[in-house]
Design an enzyme around this catalytic site. Structure first.
Site, PDB file in Angstrom:
ATOM      1  N   GLY A   1      27.892 -23.794   7.869  1.00  0.00           N
ATOM      2  CA  GLY A   1      26.778 -22.861   7.898  1.00  0.00           C
ATOM      3  C   GLY A   1      25.764 -23.136   6.800  1.00  0.00           C
ATOM      4  N   HIS A   2      26.023 -24.185   6.000  1.00  0.00           N
ATOM      5  CA  HIS A   2      25.104 -24.554   4.909  1.00  0.00           C
ATOM      6  C   HIS A   2      24.428 -25.893   5.191  1.00  0.00           C
ATOM      7  CE1 HIS A   2      27.114 -21.356   2.851  1.00  0.00           C
ATOM      8  NE2 HIS A   2      28.250 -22.012   2.776  1.00  0.00           N
TER       9      HIS A   2
ATOM     10  N   HIS B   1      25.961 -17.224   1.324  1.00  0.00           N
ATOM     11  CA  HIS B   1      26.934 -16.794   2.319  1.00  0.00           C
ATOM     12  C   HIS B   1      26.533 -15.487   2.964  1.00  0.00           C
ATOM     13  CE1 HIS B   1      29.176 -19.543  -0.279  1.00  0.00           C
ATOM     14  NE2 HIS B   1      29.761 -19.898   0.837  1.00  0.00           N
TER      15      HIS B   1
ATOM     16  N   LYS C   1      32.004 -26.172  -5.370  1.00  0.00           N
ATOM     17  CA  LYS C   1      31.145 -25.038  -5.717  1.00  0.00           C
ATOM     18  C   LYS C   1      32.025 -23.890  -6.201  1.00  0.00           C
ATOM     19  CE  LYS C   1      29.186 -24.735  -1.592  1.00  0.00           C
ATOM     20  NZ  LYS C   1      30.105 -25.689  -0.945  1.00  0.00           N
TER      21      LYS C   1
ATOM     22  N   GLY D   1      32.533 -24.083   3.135  1.00  0.00           N
ATOM     23  CA  GLY D   1      32.354 -23.468   4.433  1.00  0.00           C
ATOM     24  C   GLY D   1      31.213 -24.111   5.191  1.00  0.00           C
TER      25      GLY D   1
END
Ligand SMILES: Nc1ncnc2c1ncn2[C@@H]1O[C@H](COP(=O)(O)OP(=O)(O)O)[C@@H](O)[C@H]1O
Ligand SMILES: Nc1ncnc2c1ncn2[C@@H]1O[C@H](COP(=O)(O)OP(=O)(O)O)[C@@H](O)[C@H]1O
Ligand SMILES: [Mg+2]
Ligand SMILES: [Mg+2]
Ligand SMILES: [Mg+2]
Ligand SMILES: [Mg+2]
Lengths: 333, 206, 333, 206
Positions: free
Chosen positions: A56-57, A219, A105, A54
């Site tokens: 946002g990291h 998250h 991951k 995803g």
């Protein structure tokens, strides 16, 4: 919700446009399916390495594309793992004939999407090996659960596998090394504040003005427990103790110590935390051979940090030190 | 009334409508015990699915479901993408070439779908996932005497299964990281699955 | 106030301990007076370069100490400029016989403290040249005010002067180049949220849930005006327009575009902003030759960003590209 | 009663006490139009100054003030460090070797100090800085007939000068970046200067 975005639905595409504008001299950006790939891919004879997850990291994973680290990265929507077609196309784009490693991951979504991609990749005569990262000691591990999350060690696996691939190690060697790194690494994180995804517009959890959340993931999910905020030395202790006990790390071990910011933490606080980590490591007789301090695997604007310790062997050390030339991690180049 | 291509199309449109309408609800549920994207994911996926359905003619219910499956797999991501993708792919395979699907074949297709979901996600009933809504609903279909009442029973079973996730401790998916703290929250995926059965019944009722 | 600290009064000392633990192989940390200096300082025959300022802007300046950039940095308390004795001692520590450049951001406190230090430094037979940065177009400039603040361009001045010094340019050449860079650079910043200093414990200003503050500096001070939050494209416009008009930048100019995070902004948003900046630059016929994207001059955990444009000439470009090896900026080494 | 070494020491102790007590107030004022550190800075500096005063014997008022000056210069930083440092350095120079300072010499020392502050900071009265409190206070001393009443008048003038900063638009220091928005806030440095005169009067009164 206030963010530097145009619209919640357009975040990923708009950010990719920025990546292309910024780094178009070294990476190519594909928008549909979305992936970022080294401009010189596929590198003939070299094992290709891709990762994804995803968004946002950041800088993970797109910021790690380049010589010495990833060949391609597949960004999903914010906090949503990417889709199999992204991985499949990225796999094809980086296959130089020596096979491709998928660094995944351990999240249900990531694992299932990469599984589907690996099935497809294989069917097209590309050999794929998967390295699963699951270093988060905050999560109980058992056969009957989703297992531990992959967090900080992922960055180290990507760098070290990248070094080995550049050194023309075989598919199996690179994947085995990646698995060894994962097995030798442990992490734990904490948050001072939640984060807000553009899609939800609300804080990922509520936290009192004097509370911290211990054992968070990346998250915005809540952690294992919360408590009153204490001094940095106590927070370091809270994170280090389970890490040290879990491997376990023991006197004389050579380690890489990684203090990671969750995205919204001032760097001065990360250095302060590193001081505490180094102190505790010293008290346990560990020898910190290398360190990494900064925002490398983040959770949007969350304030907080995670600690990763990796027990080093000579090969890991060699490939950690090997040249890397990516937007987010660069040395020797 | 058997399940036709048109009823299946209607079902998917209704389901897309529910996902748009309940986006925020599903996001809120997922914020509590996950990462707050389930509603956005499902809405994005079903919007894409409608686009694909509009873009080409589907011959039968199986083709409709396969189109939806492929759209979901390539646009949802996360856990829901492969799981709902697999569900529809398996159901679509079971219904390929059919035109008028009766209860036994319909229930068998659902069973296939559920097996696919479980093969993919390794979740058992009680793990606090969509499987908890799907399992009793599929069983209700299998135990029914006709499609209409079977779907009514399935909706009710799905709703009960969904609600029954609330007290559970999650063992699969992101919610499992919370351990004990995952209690007292309804599972988002079980909730979207409830809407899936609800719209199936509505579509068949016309 | 929740922070990863032990006590508000101990932040600077504790963070310095972290820096020493992390980078003791390349820098030496002096605690009283506080400064961070290259381990190999003084480099004989090379112009020494020091900078300094309040803490809370990390990685500036301590993260820029190393070959190709600063010889030493003097950190003050959070948002408080350092004291003359820090600069004096740092100046002595880096003087390799070719004189020392002080890079000073134009704030009353910084200027006065560096003035006192320069007076002292000179009296001990060390030649000191001061380069003042004042690139913030949000501030009105006049003889009767404190003048413009030094912000983003400071990082660029430090890098480019560092490159020139490493190339054994003379004191005057290095200082003149630094002044040229400052004159050719313009910046403006904005915030989505305030920040909290450990000493005050309160937000530096109050901002509505749908408001942004335009024209902020790097000390949590309020900006020139606030408005409702708009899309990233509009925010980019708000910052770019005054920058472009001020120099002015004109068609065909070669520029370095620097999108800087204020400390609490997710990197994905900075890349998204960079996409908008590149678009506007393109519309104005500017050619972006180099870029820098990330948290380089921050304001604790403030969310927001600043944009800096630097009109490049060949010499600036050469020394920007020259090798640098510091904790926060590294290439070619 | 002339200004002696002991009265000067007492003054500095009282001033340090006020800076500790009013730390939060000065921080709040500086948060509104600056960077929120003035109280912390002054408190840190005066704590250090007391340490230094304790650490060695000072022969006369000038030596006391010089010791304070050096402590401030090397521990405060920011704008206040060099400004108060310069103030005390200049005053200390003017009073070196004195033992019993009368009004004319005391007022002259303050004038020297104020000149130093203005030479360092280039601020004029009306720029919304400590100069706005200091200038009328020094003038009050210069126009007075004896020390006691002179210091009373100075305190009052400093207080008025401090309050008069509120409507001003800042032209120096960080507050100047705010332009019009610096209005309606009292200047933190003028406020600490008011406390400086207040404690001077208290110390002399004993
Ligand atoms: N292993 C699994 N088997 C079945 N369903 C699962 C599994 N893991 C998660 N789910 C379902 O997926 C839902 C979450 O989907 P979504 O939020 O879209 O994906 P993610 O968890 O990747 O963010 C959960 O509420 C749960 O019902
Ligand atoms: N040029 C100047 N001349 C005189 N006083 C000044 C000047 N600039 C700032 N000041 C005073 O300093 C005060 C701020 O001090 P402080 O907050 O400690 O330093 P900084 O502004 O560096 O954070 C202001 O309130 C003002 O009274
Ligand atoms: Mg998700
Ligand atoms: Mg989710
Ligand atoms: Mg200050
Ligand atoms: Mg201040």
């Amino acid at each position: 919700m206030k963010k530097l975005i145009n619209a919640p639905d357009a975040v990923l595409q708009d950010a990719l446009r920025g990546v292309e504008a910024a780094h178009g001299d070294r990476v190519r950006v594909s928008y549909d399916p979305a992936f970022i790939v080294r401009l010189d891919a596929p590198v003939q004879g070299k094992v290709g390495i891709i990762s994804g997850g995803g968004s946002g990291h950041e800088p993970m994973h797109g910021g790690y594309v380049g010589p010495g680290m990833l060949d391609a990265a597949c960004p999903g929507e914010v906090f949503t793992s990417p889709t199999p077609d992204q991985m499949t196309e990225a796999t094809k784009a980086v296959d130089g004939g020596a096979g491709v490693v998928h660094i995944v991951k351990n999240y249900t979504g990531d694992v299932m999407n990469f599984d589907m991609a690996a099935e497809l990749g294989r069917s097209e005569d590309i050999e794929v090996e998967t390295v699963l990262t699951n270093d988060d000691v905050a999560v109980e591990d058992s056969l009957y659960t989703a297992g531990r999350r992959g967090v900080g060690v992922t960055v180290l696996v990507e760098k070290i596998c990248g070094g080995a691939a550049e050194d023309h190690k075989s598919l199996k060697e690179v994947a085995d090394l990646g698995r060894r790194v994962n097995s030798a690494g442990r992490s734990m994180g904490m948050a001072l504040t939640p984060c807000i995804t553009p899609g939800s517009g609300n804080p990922s959890f509520e936290l009192g003005d004097d509370e911290v959340e211990i054992g968070i993931g990346i998250h915005g999910e809540p952690g294992r427990f919360r408590e009153k905020v204490g001094p940095a030395s106590q927070i370091a202790e809270r994170l280090m103790t389970p890490i040290l006990e879990d491997l376990p790390f023991s006197e004389g071990d050579r380690v890489l110590a990684f203090v990671n910011g969750m995205g919204g933490t001032p760097l001065i606080e990360l250095y302060l935390m590193y001081g505490e980590v180094a102190k505790i490591a010293g008290e346990h007789g560990l020898s910190i051979e290398r360190n990494l301090i900064g925002n490398f695997i983040t959770s949007l604007e969350m304030q907080g940090c995670s600690i990763t310790l990796l027990k080093l062997d000579d090969e890991m050390l060699r490939y950690w030190d090997a040249p890397v030339n990516t937007p987010a991690l660069r040395w020797g180049a | 009334m058997p399940v036709t291509r048109d009823a299946t199309l209607d079902w998917m449109k209704r389901f897309a409508g529910e996902m748009a309408e309940h986006r925020a609800e599903l996001v809120a549920l997922d914020t509590a015990i996950g990462d707050g994207d389930h509603g956005t994911n499902m809405n994005r996926g079903m919007t894409k699915a409608l686009e694909k359905l509009d873009g080409a003619e589907q011959a039968d219910p199986g083709a409709v479901l396969k189109t939806v499956a492929m759209a979901l797999v390539s646009s949802v991501g996360g856990a829901a993408g492969p799981l709902y993708g697999t569900l529809f792919l398996q159901m679509g395979g079971a219904l390929a070439g059919e035109t008028e699907v009766d209860l036994p074949r319909y229930a068998a297709a659902w069973r296939k779908g559920l097996e696919g979901v479980q093969a993919r996600g390794k979740a058992q009933p009680g793990d606090k996932t969509m499987v908890d809504a799907m399992t009793p609903a599929v069983e209700a279909l299998e135990g029914a005497s006709d499609l209409d009442s079977g779907l009514q029973a399935a909706v009710q079973a799905a709703e009960e299964g969904m609600k029954a996730t609330t007290p559970l401790i999650a063992r699969k998916g992101r919610a499992s990281y919370l351990g004990e703290r995952s209690k007292d929250h309804q599972d988002p995926g079980a909730t979207s699955t409830y809407y899936l059965f609800k719209t199936a019944a509505e579509a068949l009722a016309g």
